[in-house]
Design a protein around this motif. Structure first.
Motif, PDB file in Angstrom:
ATOM      1  N   LEU A 189      93.745 -71.747  60.643  1.00 34.35           N
ATOM      2  CA  LEU A 189      94.755 -70.860  60.845  1.00 34.35           C
ATOM      3  C   LEU A 189      94.255 -69.360  61.169  1.00 34.35           C
ATOM      4  CD1 LEU A 189      97.912 -70.019  60.584  1.00 34.35           C
ATOM      5  CD2 LEU A 189      97.275 -69.741  57.926  1.00 34.35           C
ATOM      6  N   LEU A 190      94.657 -69.007  62.137  1.00 27.54           N
ATOM      7  CA  LEU A 190      94.341 -67.553  62.811  1.00 27.54           C
ATOM      8  C   LEU A 190      95.468 -66.804  62.514  1.00 27.54           C
ATOM      9  CD1 LEU A 190      91.563 -68.757  65.456  1.00 27.54           C
ATOM     10  CD2 LEU A 190      91.129 -68.332  63.035  1.00 27.54           C
ATOM     11  N   LYS A 191      95.031 -65.436  62.293  1.00 29.22           N
ATOM     12  CA  LYS A 191      96.460 -64.637  62.564  1.00 29.22           C
ATOM     13  C   LYS A 191      95.753 -63.061  63.252  1.00 29.22           C
ATOM     14  CE  LYS A 191      98.863 -66.299  58.533  1.00 29.22           C
ATOM     15  NZ  LYS A 191      99.471 -66.101  57.096  1.00 29.22           N
ATOM     16  N   PRO A 192      95.661 -63.121  64.375  1.00 32.13           N
ATOM     17  CA  PRO A 192      94.946 -62.159  65.169  1.00 32.13           C
ATOM     18  C   PRO A 192      95.514 -60.716  64.789  1.00 32.13           C
ATOM     19  CG  PRO A 192      95.668 -63.900  66.650  1.00 32.13           C
ATOM     20  CD  PRO A 192      96.319 -64.157  65.327  1.00 32.13           C
ATOM     21  N   GLY A 193      96.863 -60.477  64.325  1.00 32.34           N
ATOM     22  CA  GLY A 193      97.368 -59.187  63.982  1.00 32.34           C
ATOM     23  C   GLY A 193      97.681 -58.435  65.064  1.00 32.34           C
ATOM     24  N   PRO A 194      98.216 -57.234  64.925  1.00 30.52           N
ATOM     25  CA  PRO A 194      98.764 -56.287  65.661  1.00 30.52           C
ATOM     26  C   PRO A 194      97.422 -55.839  66.937  1.00 30.52           C
ATOM     27  CG  PRO A 194      98.409 -55.222  63.604  1.00 30.52           C
ATOM     28  CD  PRO A 194      98.095 -56.718  63.538  1.00 30.52           C
ATOM     29  N   ASP A 195      96.319 -55.771  66.172  1.00 25.67           N
ATOM     30  CA  ASP A 195      95.228 -55.551  67.329  1.00 25.67           C
ATOM     31  C   ASP A 195      94.968 -56.123  68.432  1.00 25.67           C
ATOM     32  OD1 ASP A 195      94.613 -53.582  65.429  1.00 25.67           O
ATOM     33  OD2 ASP A 195      92.978 -54.708  64.399  1.00 25.67           O
ATOM     34  N   GLU A 235      85.805 -63.340  65.975  1.00 20.48           N
ATOM     35  CA  GLU A 235      85.482 -62.029  65.633  1.00 20.48           C
ATOM     36  C   GLU A 235      85.322 -61.095  66.785  1.00 20.48           C
ATOM     37  OE1 GLU A 235      86.708 -60.994  62.978  1.00 20.48           O
ATOM     38  OE2 GLU A 235      86.281 -62.453  61.340  1.00 20.48           O
ATOM     39  N   ARG A 236      84.304 -61.672  67.661  1.00 22.27           N
ATOM     40  CA  ARG A 236      83.923 -60.967  68.954  1.00 22.27           C
ATOM     41  C   ARG A 236      85.338 -60.743  69.750  1.00 22.27           C
ATOM     42  NH1 ARG A 236      79.121 -63.291  72.627  1.00 22.27           N
ATOM     43  NH2 ARG A 236      79.388 -61.689  74.488  1.00 22.27           N
ATOM     44  N   TRP A 237      85.857 -61.723  70.017  1.00 22.98           N
ATOM     45  CA  TRP A 237      87.276 -61.527  70.717  1.00 22.98           C
ATOM     46  C   TRP A 237      88.106 -60.560  70.205  1.00 22.98           C
ATOM     47  CZ3 TRP A 237      92.122 -63.618  69.472  1.00 22.98           C
ATOM     48  CH2 TRP A 237      93.190 -63.628  70.472  1.00 22.98           C
ATOM     49  N   ARG A 238      88.381 -60.703  68.712  1.00 24.60           N
ATOM     50  CA  ARG A 238      89.420 -59.917  68.246  1.00 24.60           C
ATOM     51  C   ARG A 238      88.834 -58.360  68.318  1.00 24.60           C
ATOM     52  NH1 ARG A 238      91.898 -61.338  62.223  1.00 24.60           N
ATOM     53  NH2 ARG A 238      89.839 -61.178  61.683  1.00 24.60           N
ATOM     54  N   ALA A 239      87.614 -57.986  68.114  1.00 25.57           N
ATOM     55  CA  ALA A 239      87.011 -56.790  68.024  1.00 25.57           C
ATOM     56  C   ALA A 239      87.368 -56.051  69.487  1.00 25.57           C
ATOM     57  CB  ALA A 239      85.548 -56.846  67.780  1.00 25.57           C
ATOM     58  N   ALA A 240      87.430 -56.965  70.491  1.00 24.00           N
ATOM     59  CA  ALA A 240      87.580 -56.334  71.885  1.00 24.00           C
ATOM     60  C   ALA A 240      89.046 -56.429  72.205  1.00 24.00           C
ATOM     61  CB  ALA A 240      86.971 -57.309  73.089  1.00 24.00           C
ATOM     62  N   GLY A 241      89.859 -56.651  71.238  1.00 32.01           N
ATOM     63  CA  GLY A 241      91.511 -56.434  71.404  1.00 32.01           C
ATOM     64  C   GLY A 241      92.002 -57.664  72.088  1.00 32.01           C
ATOM     65  N   GLY A 242      91.113 -58.589  72.017  1.00 31.33           N
ATOM     66  CA  GLY A 242      91.663 -60.050  72.778  1.00 31.33           C
ATOM     67  C   GLY A 242      91.320 -60.009  74.252  1.00 31.33           C
ATOM     68  N   GLY A 244      97.059 -66.859  73.840  1.00 34.90           N
ATOM     69  CA  GLY A 244      96.908 -68.074  74.758  1.00 34.90           C
ATOM     70  C   GLY A 244      95.393 -68.190  75.015  1.00 34.90           C
ATOM     71  N   TRP A 245      94.598 -67.464  74.910  1.00 35.72           N
ATOM     72  CA  TRP A 245      92.966 -67.420  75.080  1.00 35.72           C
ATOM     73  C   TRP A 245      92.467 -68.247  73.821  1.00 35.72           C
ATOM     74  CZ3 TRP A 245      89.517 -67.164  78.612  1.00 35.72           C
ATOM     75  CH2 TRP A 245      89.952 -66.690  80.016  1.00 35.72           C
ATOM     76  N   LEU A 246      93.218 -68.309  73.002  1.00 36.70           N
ATOM     77  CA  LEU A 246      92.562 -68.957  71.548  1.00 36.70           C
ATOM     78  C   LEU A 246      92.030 -70.592  71.931  1.00 36.70           C
ATOM     79  CD1 LEU A 246      94.927 -67.634  68.579  1.00 36.70           C
ATOM     80  CD2 LEU A 246      92.215 -67.432  69.294  1.00 36.70           C
ATOM     81  N   THR A 247      92.941 -71.039  72.822  1.00 37.22           N
ATOM     82  CA  THR A 247      92.863 -72.377  73.128  1.00 37.22           C
ATOM     83  C   THR A 247      91.264 -72.688  73.833  1.00 37.22           C
ATOM     84  OG1 THR A 247      95.097 -73.290  73.280  1.00 37.22           O
ATOM     85  CG2 THR A 247      93.314 -74.600  74.660  1.00 37.22           C
ATOM     86  N   LEU A 248      91.237 -71.618  74.808  1.00 34.67           N
ATOM     87  CA  LEU A 248      89.859 -71.644  75.249  1.00 34.67           C
ATOM     88  C   LEU A 248      88.802 -71.000  74.717  1.00 34.67           C
ATOM     89  CD1 LEU A 248      91.108 -70.084  79.010  1.00 34.67           C
ATOM     90  CD2 LEU A 248      91.131 -72.411  78.122  1.00 34.67           C
ATOM     91  N   LEU A 249      89.063 -70.061  73.654  1.00 40.69           N
ATOM     92  CA  LEU A 249      87.969 -69.621  72.844  1.00 40.69           C
ATOM     93  C   LEU A 249      87.581 -70.653  71.725  1.00 40.69           C
ATOM     94  CD1 LEU A 249      88.146 -66.283  70.653  1.00 40.69           C
ATOM     95  CD2 LEU A 249      87.510 -68.312  69.828  1.00 40.69           C
ATOM     96  N   ALA A 250      88.472 -71.519  71.501  1.00 45.18           N
ATOM     97  CA  ALA A 250      88.005 -72.705  70.571  1.00 45.18           C
ATOM     98  C   ALA A 250      87.244 -73.546  71.434  1.00 45.18           C
ATOM     99  CB  ALA A 250      89.303 -73.521  70.039  1.00 45.18           C
ATOM    100  N   GLY A 251      87.311 -73.927  72.913  1.00 50.26           N
ATOM    101  CA  GLY A 251      86.715 -74.694  73.401  1.00 50.26           C
ATOM    102  C   GLY A 251      85.155 -74.469  73.716  1.00 50.26           C
ATOM    103  N   VAL A 252      85.182 -73.167  73.951  1.00 51.32           N
ATOM    104  CA  VAL A 252      83.744 -72.392  74.133  1.00 51.32           C
ATOM    105  C   VAL A 252      83.041 -72.473  72.886  1.00 51.32           C
ATOM    106  CG1 VAL A 252      82.487 -70.214  74.230  1.00 51.32           C
ATOM    107  CG2 VAL A 252      84.410 -70.778  75.992  1.00 51.32           C
ATOM    108  N   ALA A 253      83.702 -72.156  71.750  1.00 53.03           N
ATOM    109  CA  ALA A 253      83.070 -72.211  70.346  1.00 53.03           C
ATOM    110  C   ALA A 253      82.608 -73.640  70.005  1.00 53.03           C
ATOM    111  CB  ALA A 253      84.192 -71.564  69.154  1.00 53.03           C
ATOM    112  N   THR A 254      83.468 -74.797  70.183  1.00 56.06           N
ATOM    113  CA  THR A 254      83.168 -75.930  69.839  1.00 56.06           C
ATOM    114  C   THR A 254      81.990 -76.414  70.752  1.00 56.06           C
ATOM    115  OG1 THR A 254      85.508 -76.327  69.325  1.00 56.06           O
ATOM    116  CG2 THR A 254      84.177 -78.242  69.797  1.00 56.06           C
ATOM    117  N   ALA A 255      81.930 -76.109  72.005  1.00 55.05           N
ATOM    118  CA  ALA A 255      80.924 -76.738  72.820  1.00 55.05           C
ATOM    119  C   ALA A 255      79.687 -75.865  72.351  1.00 55.05           C
ATOM    120  CB  ALA A 255      81.146 -76.372  74.519  1.00 55.05           C
ATOM    121  N   THR A 256      79.721 -74.605  72.123  1.00 53.80           N
ATOM    122  CA  THR A 256      78.597 -74.087  71.579  1.00 53.80           C
ATOM    123  C   THR A 256      77.977 -74.604  70.304  1.00 53.80           C
ATOM    124  OG1 THR A 256      79.295 -72.011  72.815  1.00 53.80           O
ATOM    125  CG2 THR A 256      77.493 -72.021  70.924  1.00 53.80           C
ATOM    126  N   GLY A 257      78.703 -74.726  69.520  1.00 50.18           N
ATOM    127  CA  GLY A 257      78.561 -75.411  67.998  1.00 50.18           C
ATOM    128  C   GLY A 257      77.971 -76.852  68.198  1.00 50.18           C
TER     129      GLY A 257
END
Length: 292
Positions: A101-107, A216-223, A114-127
């Motif tokens: 469960l992710l809650k990106p918030g107002p930032d 965290e990297r994506w959220r820190a960049a405002g998505g 919509g990038w969260l699907t692609l982000l999860a793909g990058v993270a999973t492949a990396t892991g």
């Protein structure tokens, strides 16, 4: 399992009755919680259940009462779902079936969620590359590919669903499926791809830690997919780019052409035979051949 595109009692490894296969031991929920839930970290809870219909459905139903960072893992899914309502069923403890469960918030503007699907793909492949020692590629938008005997096979998938003020991201990965257990010839598993590690415990830890880092990297960049490095990294690991593809679009329309890029909205940009460019935001993309 069909990786097109995860309650009972907690699995602690203490129940000898669950060891139906010594090659597929149960996950240790206590050890996972201790390793992943740390002060200042993203993950706030890790729950492991013996069996459920869909971890995405379960987590979505409880999203309003849970804090960000809740993780639900199932040893077996009986009604797992992928994109386009495809099913995801596999033998117990043969893979990793989990939702977060992710809650990106107002930032982070919602149009970037919509990038969260692609982000999860990058993270999973990396892991998986780090922990399993196997090359994992991405098929737009949400499939994980490995190479088995020279053939490109699907070994996992991702499904993201918006729920209230957050997003539930479900990830399914085939770990130890054998050839006899594959539902279709185009499916694969980490074991069939000759991964050096198929123990689900270190693999799950590695994927969740990679997911935390990228999120965290994506959220820190405002998505922002460019500023966070997500867009570039996804493109570098995307096996769809440079391929001749057929996109089966909503409404039954078929688009063929060369997949050239992933745009700032996460859409696949396809160049057609008449040199027009069309951005595909939803649909089923089939790899036809490489462009040389």
């Amino acid at each position: 399992m069909t990786p097109s595109d995860a309650s009972g009692g907690a699995s602690t490894g203490a129940s000898a009755g669950r060891w139906s296969s010594l090659d597929r031991p149960p996950l240790n929920a206590v050890a996972l919680q201790r390793a992943l839930v740390v002060p200042g970290g993203l993950w706030t809870s890790v729950e492991v259940v013996d069996s459920t219909g869909s971890t995405n459905s379960d987590l979505a139903a409880r999203a309003a009462e849970l804090p960000e960072g809740a993780v639900l893992v199932a040893e077996q899914q009986t009604a797992g779902r992928g994109r386009l309502d495809r099913s995801w069923v596999a033998p117990a403890r043969s893979g990793m079936f989990f939702s977060v469960l992710l809650k990106p918030g107002p930032d982070v503007p919602q149009e970037r969620w919509g990038w969260l699907t692609l982000l999860a793909g990058v993270a999973t492949a990396t892991g998986l590359s780090r922990a399993a020692g196997v090359d994992t590629a991405l098929k737009w938008p949400n499939d994980l590919l490995v190479t088995v005997d020279g053939d490109e096979r699907k070994t996992g998938g991702i499904l993201a669903e918006r729920v209230g003020d957050g997003v539930v991201v479900g990830i399914g990965i085939n770990a130890t499926l054998t050839e006899d257990e594959l539902p279709v010839p185009t499916a694969g598993s980490l074991m069939l791809a000759k991964a050096t590690v198929t123990d689900r415990d270190p693999l799950l830890r590695s994927v969740l830690r990679s997911l935390e880092q990228w999120y965290e990297r994506w959220r820190a960049a405002g998505g922002d997919p460019a500023a966070s490095g997500l867009q570039e990294t996804y493109a570098a690991g995307c096996a769809t780019l440079g391929r001749h593809v057929r996109a089966e679009l909503p409404g039954g329309r078929i688009l063929t052409g060369t997949a050239e890029a992933v745009d700032t909205d996460g859409r696949l940009v396809v160049r057609t035979a008449d040199e027009a460019h069309e951005a595909v935001g939803a649909g089923d993309v089939i790899h036809l051949r490489s462009i040389h």
